[in-house]
Structures are given as C-alpha cells and as structure tokens.
Design a protein around this motif. Structure first.
Motif: not given
Length: 125
Positions: A85, A83, A81, A93-95, A71, A73
């Motif tokens: 992909s 996330t 943080t 689905k949550k960070p 993902g 960041y």
C-alpha cells in the motif's frame, strides 16, 4: 456414548470445512533462509543478525506489515499474493507471492526483482 460420537464427528467435519483459507497464513513470519558466507566472519554475523530482525506480520483482517512496508493480501489455496500500500520502488508496485509449505510452518516468498524465493518460518499466531 456411541450415538453422541456419531453426531459429533460429522459436526467436526463441517466445522473444519468452514475454516478460512487465510487462517494458515496469519501470524508472524521470520526470515529463516541461509545467508551466503563471505571471508569476513564478523560481517557474516552482523548480516545474519540484521536478517533475523525481518519479520512479516500477517493479520486476520487481510493486511500485513513488514519493516517499513505494509499492504493487503489475498489467498488462493496455498498461495498468498501481497500488494504493497506504500510502494517505495517500481518493484514494490508489483505483487509479491508466498507459498505455504505442506506442514504450514514455512512460507517461500518471491519478491519482484529478486531471483530466488526467501524462506520465512512461522514464529507466532
């Protein structure tokens, strides 16, 4: 010599201030938390060996990869943080967040759905 030094010091201070905040996060981070012991030493050794294989690779292009996840960041101060992909669960689905230690050698990751942060140590750049 003194004149050169007087010109060099301010230049170095300006260059240090221009460093990207995400630079401290870039590199490979390996799982380094302690694993609770059970009554079975063989199982404990197997679990420890598997956990040691968990490495999060944080790249300068603001992407990351880990095991079967990847993902992007973002960095704000000492917090990153992440996330996903390719979320594989509702929690994905949550960070997730990671806080950099003061010495820059440890990241404490908080993943959605897990009660305690997991510690990772920097193993490469």
């Amino acid at each position: 010599m003194r004149r050169t030094l007087l010109l060099f010091v301010p230049l170095m201070l300006v260059m240090a201030g221009c460093a990207k905040p995400e630079a401290a996060f870039v590199g490979k981070w390996q799982y380094a938390d302690t694993i609770p012991k059970t009554a079975n030493a063989q199982t404990d050794a197997q679990v420890a060996a598997e956990m040691a294989k968990i490495v999060i690779d944080v790249k300068a292009d603001k992407t990351f990869s880990a095991v079967d996840r990847s993902g992007t960041y973002a960095v704000s101060g000492k917090t990153m943080t992440l996330t996903m992909s390719n979320p594989k669960s509702d929690d994905d689905k949550k960070p997730a967040t990671a806080t950099l230690s003061d010495d820059g050698k440890t990241l404490s990751f908080t993943f959605p759905g897990t009660p305690e942060p997991a510690k990772f140590s920097k193993v490469g750049g």
